[in-house]
Design a protein around this motif. Structure first.
Motif, PDB file in Angstrom:
ATOM      1  N   ARG A 188     -28.776  28.234  19.590  1.00  0.00           N
ATOM      2  CA  ARG A 188     -28.647  26.626  19.760  1.00  0.00           C
ATOM      3  C   ARG A 188     -29.826  25.934  18.963  1.00  0.00           C
ATOM      4  O   ARG A 188     -29.587  25.051  18.311  1.00  0.00           O
ATOM      5  CB  ARG A 188     -28.498  26.405  21.288  1.00  0.00           C
ATOM      6  N   LEU A 189     -30.762  26.656  19.349  1.00  0.00           N
ATOM      7  CA  LEU A 189     -32.120  25.985  18.604  1.00  0.00           C
ATOM      8  C   LEU A 189     -31.990  25.764  16.951  1.00  0.00           C
ATOM      9  O   LEU A 189     -32.168  24.811  16.449  1.00  0.00           O
ATOM     10  CB  LEU A 189     -33.412  26.608  18.990  1.00  0.00           C
ATOM     11  N   LEU A 190     -31.735  27.173  16.588  1.00  0.00           N
ATOM     12  CA  LEU A 190     -31.657  27.237  15.227  1.00  0.00           C
ATOM     13  C   LEU A 190     -30.565  26.511  14.671  1.00  0.00           C
ATOM     14  O   LEU A 190     -30.562  26.101  13.289  1.00  0.00           O
ATOM     15  CB  LEU A 190     -31.591  28.584  14.577  1.00  0.00           C
ATOM     16  N   GLY A 191     -29.621  26.165  15.159  1.00  0.00           N
ATOM     17  CA  GLY A 191     -28.214  25.468  14.722  1.00  0.00           C
ATOM     18  C   GLY A 191     -28.639  23.941  14.538  1.00  0.00           C
ATOM     19  O   GLY A 191     -28.038  23.224  13.946  1.00  0.00           O
ATOM     20  N   GLU A 192     -29.673  23.245  15.428  1.00  0.00           N
ATOM     21  CA  GLU A 192     -29.982  21.890  15.485  1.00  0.00           C
ATOM     22  C   GLU A 192     -31.176  21.764  14.752  1.00  0.00           C
ATOM     23  O   GLU A 192     -31.531  20.301  14.689  1.00  0.00           O
ATOM     24  CB  GLU A 192     -29.682  21.388  16.801  1.00  0.00           C
ATOM     25  N   LEU A 193     -31.930  22.789  14.308  1.00  0.00           N
ATOM     26  CA  LEU A 193     -33.268  22.442  13.766  1.00  0.00           C
ATOM     27  C   LEU A 193     -32.993  21.715  12.503  1.00  0.00           C
ATOM     28  O   LEU A 193     -32.440  22.073  11.433  1.00  0.00           O
ATOM     29  CB  LEU A 193     -33.908  23.814  13.600  1.00  0.00           C
ATOM     30  N   ASN A 194     -34.032  20.587  12.131  1.00  0.00           N
ATOM     31  CA  ASN A 194     -34.069  19.797  10.865  1.00  0.00           C
ATOM     32  C   ASN A 194     -35.350  20.282  10.222  1.00  0.00           C
ATOM     33  O   ASN A 194     -36.395  19.898  10.628  1.00  0.00           O
ATOM     34  CB  ASN A 194     -34.303  18.410  11.350  1.00  0.00           C
ATOM     35  N   GLY A 249     -45.485  19.001   2.411  1.00  0.00           N
ATOM     36  CA  GLY A 249     -43.976  19.830   2.255  1.00  0.00           C
ATOM     37  C   GLY A 249     -43.732  20.539   3.281  1.00  0.00           C
ATOM     38  O   GLY A 249     -42.673  21.433   3.296  1.00  0.00           O
ATOM     39  N   TRP A 250     -44.550  20.959   4.470  1.00  0.00           N
ATOM     40  CA  TRP A 250     -44.290  21.735   5.434  1.00  0.00           C
ATOM     41  C   TRP A 250     -43.579  21.080   6.628  1.00  0.00           C
ATOM     42  O   TRP A 250     -44.059  19.946   7.057  1.00  0.00           O
ATOM     43  CB  TRP A 250     -45.420  22.244   6.115  1.00  0.00           C
ATOM     44  N   PRO A 251     -42.457  21.546   7.053  1.00  0.00           N
ATOM     45  CA  PRO A 251     -41.670  20.907   8.043  1.00  0.00           C
ATOM     46  C   PRO A 251     -42.168  21.181   9.595  1.00  0.00           C
ATOM     47  O   PRO A 251     -41.641  22.288  10.371  1.00  0.00           O
ATOM     48  CB  PRO A 251     -40.460  21.442   8.057  1.00  0.00           C
ATOM     49  N   ARG A 252     -43.339  20.525   9.720  1.00  0.00           N
ATOM     50  CA  ARG A 252     -44.314  20.956  10.900  1.00  0.00           C
ATOM     51  C   ARG A 252     -43.434  20.807  12.331  1.00  0.00           C
ATOM     52  O   ARG A 252     -43.704  21.507  13.191  1.00  0.00           O
ATOM     53  CB  ARG A 252     -45.551  19.778  10.880  1.00  0.00           C
ATOM     54  N   ALA A 253     -42.766  19.686  12.344  1.00  0.00           N
ATOM     55  CA  ALA A 253     -42.056  19.427  13.540  1.00  0.00           C
ATOM     56  C   ALA A 253     -41.055  20.506  13.945  1.00  0.00           C
ATOM     57  O   ALA A 253     -40.940  21.119  14.989  1.00  0.00           O
ATOM     58  CB  ALA A 253     -41.208  18.156  13.808  1.00  0.00           C
ATOM     59  N   ALA A 254     -40.412  21.067  12.893  1.00  0.00           N
ATOM     60  CA  ALA A 254     -39.588  22.239  13.256  1.00  0.00           C
ATOM     61  C   ALA A 254     -40.079  23.298  13.694  1.00  0.00           C
ATOM     62  O   ALA A 254     -39.785  24.060  14.459  1.00  0.00           O
ATOM     63  CB  ALA A 254     -38.686  22.362  11.791  1.00  0.00           C
ATOM     64  N   TRP A 255     -41.202  23.565  12.895  1.00  0.00           N
ATOM     65  CA  TRP A 255     -42.005  24.959  13.232  1.00  0.00           C
ATOM     66  C   TRP A 255     -42.501  24.845  14.819  1.00  0.00           C
ATOM     67  O   TRP A 255     -42.380  25.485  15.611  1.00  0.00           O
ATOM     68  CB  TRP A 255     -43.096  25.279  12.423  1.00  0.00           C
ATOM     69  N   GLN A 256     -42.732  23.561  15.213  1.00  0.00           N
ATOM     70  CA  GLN A 256     -43.399  23.377  16.553  1.00  0.00           C
ATOM     71  C   GLN A 256     -42.410  23.531  17.560  1.00  0.00           C
ATOM     72  O   GLN A 256     -42.603  24.427  18.680  1.00  0.00           O
ATOM     73  CB  GLN A 256     -43.902  21.923  16.734  1.00  0.00           C
ATOM     74  N   VAL A 300     -33.192  37.833  16.116  1.00  0.00           N
ATOM     75  CA  VAL A 300     -33.347  36.583  15.748  1.00  0.00           C
ATOM     76  C   VAL A 300     -33.469  36.390  14.430  1.00  0.00           C
ATOM     77  O   VAL A 300     -32.881  35.240  13.757  1.00  0.00           O
ATOM     78  CB  VAL A 300     -34.661  35.917  16.129  1.00  0.00           C
ATOM     79  N   SER A 301     -33.466  37.360  13.619  1.00  0.00           N
ATOM     80  CA  SER A 301     -33.556  37.457  12.043  1.00  0.00           C
ATOM     81  C   SER A 301     -32.154  37.186  11.713  1.00  0.00           C
ATOM     82  O   SER A 301     -31.696  36.411  10.539  1.00  0.00           O
ATOM     83  CB  SER A 301     -34.003  38.596  11.385  1.00  0.00           C
ATOM     84  N   GLU A 302     -31.184  37.711  12.225  1.00  0.00           N
ATOM     85  CA  GLU A 302     -29.811  37.535  11.877  1.00  0.00           C
ATOM     86  C   GLU A 302     -29.401  36.087  12.045  1.00  0.00           C
ATOM     87  O   GLU A 302     -28.941  35.408  11.115  1.00  0.00           O
ATOM     88  CB  GLU A 302     -29.004  38.607  12.680  1.00  0.00           C
ATOM     89  N   LEU A 303     -29.938  35.441  13.165  1.00  0.00           N
ATOM     90  CA  LEU A 303     -29.517  34.182  13.251  1.00  0.00           C
ATOM     91  C   LEU A 303     -30.130  33.185  12.325  1.00  0.00           C
ATOM     92  O   LEU A 303     -29.435  32.417  12.011  1.00  0.00           O
ATOM     93  CB  LEU A 303     -29.965  33.750  14.751  1.00  0.00           C
ATOM     94  N   CYS A 304     -31.364  33.726  11.910  1.00  0.00           N
ATOM     95  CA  CYS A 304     -32.155  32.661  11.090  1.00  0.00           C
ATOM     96  C   CYS A 304     -31.441  32.632   9.730  1.00  0.00           C
ATOM     97  O   CYS A 304     -31.381  31.861   8.964  1.00  0.00           O
ATOM     98  CB  CYS A 304     -33.496  33.169  10.789  1.00  0.00           C
ATOM     99  N   GLY A 305     -30.655  33.918   9.484  1.00  0.00           N
ATOM    100  CA  GLY A 305     -29.794  34.037   8.354  1.00  0.00           C
ATOM    101  C   GLY A 305     -28.477  32.996   8.489  1.00  0.00           C
ATOM    102  O   GLY A 305     -28.036  32.604   7.358  1.00  0.00           O
ATOM    103  N   ARG A 354     -22.345  36.447   7.523  1.00  0.00           N
ATOM    104  CA  ARG A 354     -21.420  35.934   8.265  1.00  0.00           C
ATOM    105  C   ARG A 354     -21.057  34.390   8.459  1.00  0.00           C
ATOM    106  O   ARG A 354     -19.837  34.000   8.648  1.00  0.00           O
ATOM    107  CB  ARG A 354     -22.073  36.142   9.945  1.00  0.00           C
ATOM    108  N   LYS A 355     -21.920  33.796   8.311  1.00  0.00           N
ATOM    109  CA  LYS A 355     -21.866  32.133   7.846  1.00  0.00           C
ATOM    110  C   LYS A 355     -20.863  32.004   6.464  1.00  0.00           C
ATOM    111  O   LYS A 355     -20.026  31.206   6.611  1.00  0.00           O
ATOM    112  CB  LYS A 355     -23.272  31.499   7.568  1.00  0.00           C
ATOM    113  N   THR A 356     -21.301  32.653   5.515  1.00  0.00           N
ATOM    114  CA  THR A 356     -20.370  32.551   4.198  1.00  0.00           C
ATOM    115  C   THR A 356     -18.853  32.899   4.477  1.00  0.00           C
ATOM    116  O   THR A 356     -18.074  32.199   4.252  1.00  0.00           O
ATOM    117  CB  THR A 356     -20.906  33.516   3.298  1.00  0.00           C
ATOM    118  N   LEU A 357     -18.742  34.121   5.175  1.00  0.00           N
ATOM    119  CA  LEU A 357     -17.166  34.126   5.584  1.00  0.00           C
ATOM    120  C   LEU A 357     -16.641  33.183   6.537  1.00  0.00           C
ATOM    121  O   LEU A 357     -15.655  32.683   6.394  1.00  0.00           O
ATOM    122  CB  LEU A 357     -17.147  35.755   6.368  1.00  0.00           C
ATOM    123  N   LYS A 358     -17.353  32.782   7.502  1.00  0.00           N
ATOM    124  CA  LYS A 358     -16.791  31.772   8.449  1.00  0.00           C
ATOM    125  C   LYS A 358     -16.605  30.367   7.704  1.00  0.00           C
ATOM    126  O   LYS A 358     -15.566  29.778   7.872  1.00  0.00           O
ATOM    127  CB  LYS A 358     -17.900  31.191   9.552  1.00  0.00           C
TER     128      LYS A 358
END
Lengths: 382, 353
Positions: B14-20, B28-35, B63-68, B209-213
């Motif tokens: 859920r978190l990774l899906g909504e992260l901006n 150039g570092w997305p500080r808020a997302a990392w936080q 989690v790495s799979e979800l990051c992908g 998995r995402k590409t196929l979906k």
């Protein structure tokens, strides 16, 4: 999109123990000269070897003891089958009976059929053929026109089956026949029958394959009588049963080890220190093989839990048969090849066998196109 | 599958899906997302201490799979692994981004000088190097293999990117390193290169998995010749091929993720990176073919996954690198040894359950 899963399984200690036993047994058979691995595949037919396997308890492993079985798990059976194939054992005589016909009878057959037939199969004395395809009904199995009509005490079957492997030497054939006229539901009205072979009422004619081997046949039923207790399951239930067995038929190591003997010979032909390009080509095949084993054992685990992983099985067969077809194509480019079935050296003989048999891998047991249709359906595309 | 794992992964999903990750600071570092990742405790999720909570290494690695899958443009998988190795080696861990500098060829040396060490050489294509709090390396020395932690801020990074525009930076190093900064590399652990290969394999599984979906959804929506293109067998069969590649890739990557504590992790990681990398190119190509011109635009999200697939397959050793390792192993055992080797490595009792 239907999710497909390949959950991990760990082999129980009993399966590892069994692996060591089977390996010792096969090593002994090979040293006695009874097996020539590089000339074999799971189609290689040797009734004596099958009887030996029966004695050792390697057939009907999952069946109840009261039917001659051994009440082992799917994973234990898996280990035995893969050891047989990896060693190049001639398992062809009992293969079909063990893999699917026996399981089919056990699940849906009459008590009398189970008692008469299963102990014989488990003993390695009784072999089966499968009569599904017809001259005008191959991938489109529901188009079968072989008819069965009720008669006193059983059924009379008329029609023709084709591409029936081993019908000339098996004891029985399981035939899919129409017991009711075609309706809107084209899958309705089909029934499976256990037909005794060897009598005058079943004519078996050889069809030689492209390299001159006699494996498949045309089978003609001419008022062939089948007693009522040899109907499998309920009348009209044939389609459901045929499709229900597919996970057993399509997910096993026989769907990616058909040319494993060539891979063994290739490694020897390349020597201990192949160059980098050859090692990468070899390593690619190892990566594919290891992955297929992971997937196939995972399906065995699902079968053990009583699931019906038909989509997963279709995926294993599609990529597994692609892999076994690739091996000869790669081997012939890495080693200067002179393939010939009786060339005298194991590499070239195994290569010849692999090249000449490989078209069948993506046809038998459900063509590649049928499998991809099943996968597409699972993906929600049709 | 444990309930804890389910909760952990669905929360991450859920978190990774909504992260901006597009809102970045001046560097150039997305500080808020990392936080947001830090708030969930993710940077330390793979440390041995975390395992006491009941999550296995494979669970945390998932989690790495979800990051992908969510094509996350942050070095979370690298940080997970770096913190695990730092903790095992007795060095402090942290919740700031870390990175792994490991390439298939050796480019950095660690030499003994009196009472300290001198680390010198070239760091090449280091993921998020310019943003990393620290770089973790494995370096061979005459006193064995060492885990080295160097501060990222002190390095003169030469900014570069991979095919997905993710930072892959270079830096020359010539540093004095104290004993305390370079403890022995944790015994029994996969090498740094193997860890890198494993997280990329898992990330590629997710991106496939995402590409196929995306391709399946598009095929069902896009109408040509009066029907959705999903109805055409030419499309169905291409996507079935992609599904087979995805299935094989996922099985190989997950298998390797379960075996990191086992004796035979090297084999399963080599299998995974080789097999997944091969699948990545095929799945990316099919994803694009099915999407037609639409998928070739900057505006469509398909390339978020496919450009990473094309990058990740080359990182931490490409297919050929890992295939060569497997081929060397197979050749050394001869034809008769192949099956015994394969079954012994794969059926190892030491895998984690």
């Amino acid at each position: 999109m239907q999710a497909f899963r390949f959950d991990p399984v760990a082999l129980p200690e009993s399966a590892r123990q069994l692996r060591r036993e089977v390996r010792d047994f096969l090593a002994e058979q090979i040293s006695k000269g009874g097996i020539t691995p590089h000339r074999n595949s799971w189609g290689s037919y040797d009734a004596d070897f099958s009887a030996l396997c029966g004695e050792r308890g390697y057939i009907g492993m999952r069946w109840p003891k009261r039917y001659g079985g051994h009440e082992k798990s799917a994973l234990e059976r898996y280990v035995v089958t893969e050891e047989m194939l990896a060693a190049g054992a001639p398992v062809g005589a009992h293969w079909v009976a063990d893999r699917q016909s026996g399981a089919n009878i056990l699940a849906h057959g009459s008590e009398q059929a189970k008692q008469e037939i299963l102990p014989e199969i488990a003993a390695g004395q009784c072999f089966f053929a499968i009569g599904m395809s017809e001259p005008n009904s191959g991938s489109d199995l529901a188009a079968a026109t072989t008819r069965a009509e009720p008669t006193e005490g059983g059924w009379l079957i008329n029609g023709t089956k084709i591409w029936t492997s081993s019908a000339h030497r098996a004891h029985y054939l399981i035939a899919l026949a129409r017991t009711a006229a075609k309706t809107e539901d084209r899958h309705a009205g089909l029934t499976q029958f256990i037909v005794k072979l060897g009598g005058d009422d079943v004519k078996v004619r050889p069809i030689y394959n492209l390299y001159g081997g006699h494996d498949f046949n045309e089978v003609v039923f001419d008022n062939t009588f089948v007693p009522a207790h040899r109907v499998i399951g309920k009348e009209g239930d044939g389609w459901r049963m045929v499709t229900g067995e597919l996970a057993f038929e399509r997910s096993g190591p026989d769907r990616f080890l058909s040319t494993f003997q060539l891979l063994r010979q290739l490694i020897d032909a390349l020597g201990e220190q192949p160059d980098r390009r050859d090692r990468a080509a070899l390593g690619r095949l190892v990566a594919h093989l290891a992955t297929l084993r992971t997937m196939s054992t995972s399906v065995a685990g699902m079968l053990e839990r009583g699931e019906s992983p038909n989509l997963e099985a279709a995926l294993v067969k599609d990529i597994g048969t692609t892999f076994e077809q690739e091996i000869p194509e790669i081997a012939r480019l890495l080693v200067e090849a002179r393939p010939g079935l009786e060339r005298g050296d194991p590499f070239n003989e195994a290569l010849a066998r692999a090249v000449l048999t490989s078209p069948s891998f993506t046809i038998r047991g459900g063509t590649r196109e049928i499998l991809r249709g099943i996968i597409a359906k699972g993906l929600g595309l049709r | 599958m444990s309930e804890l794992k389910d909760i952990f992964l669905s929360t991450c999903d859920r978190l990774l899906g909504e992260l901006n990750t597009t809102d970045a600071d001046d560097h150039g570092w997305p500080r808020a997302a990392w936080q947001r990742l830090v708030e969930l405790g993710l940077p330390a999720a793979l440390t041995p201490q975390h395992g006491d909570d009941g999550l296995s290494v494979a669970d945390a690695l998932a989690v790495s799979e979800l990051c992908g899958y969510h094509t996350l443009a942050l070095p979370l998988p690298e940080t997970l692994v770096a913190n695990r190795l730092l903790a095992l080696a007795g060095l402090p861990i942290g919740d700031q981004p870390l990175t792994l500098a490991a390439t298939a060829g050796e480019t950095v040396r660690l030499d003994r000088e009196q009472d300290h060490w001198r680390l010198h050489g070239e760091l090449s294509a280091v993921p998020w190097g310019r943003h990393a709090d620290a770089v973790v390396l494995q370096v061979e020395s005459d006193q064995g293999s060492r885990l080295v932690r160097i501060a990222g801020a002190g390095l003169a990074w030469r900014a570069a990117t991979n095919l997905a525009d993710d930072p892959r930076d270079d830096a020359s190093v010539d540093l004095r390193v104290e004993d305390s900064q370079c403890p022995p590399f944790p015994a029994g652990s996969p090498s740094l290169l193997e860890w890198g290969a494993l997280i990329r394999a898992l990330q590629m599984s997710g991106a496939m998995r995402k590409t196929l979906k995306l391709a399946v959804d598009y095929a069902n929506e896009r109408v040509q010749f009066g029907r959705p293109i999903a109805r055409f067998q030419a499309i169905q069969h291409q996507l079935a091929v992609a599904a087979g590649q995805l299935a094989a890739a996922t099985a190989a990557a997950e298998d390797a993720a379960r075996r990191t504590d086992g004796r035979d992790h090297g084999f399963s990681i080599a299998v995974a990176k080789a097999r997944v990398g091969e699948a990545a190119g095929l799945v990316a190509a099919i994803g694009h073919q099915v999407h037609g011109a639409m998928g070739y635009t900057r505006e469509h999200t398909l390339h978020h996954g496919t450009r990473r697939l094309w990058s990740w397959r080359d990182e931490y050793g490409n297919e050929s690198f890992w295939q060569t390792r497997l081929g060397t192993l197979a050749a050394s055992g001869g034809g008769d040894g192949l099956w015994a080797t394969l079954t012994a490595l794969q059926d190892s009792s030491e895998e984690q359950q």
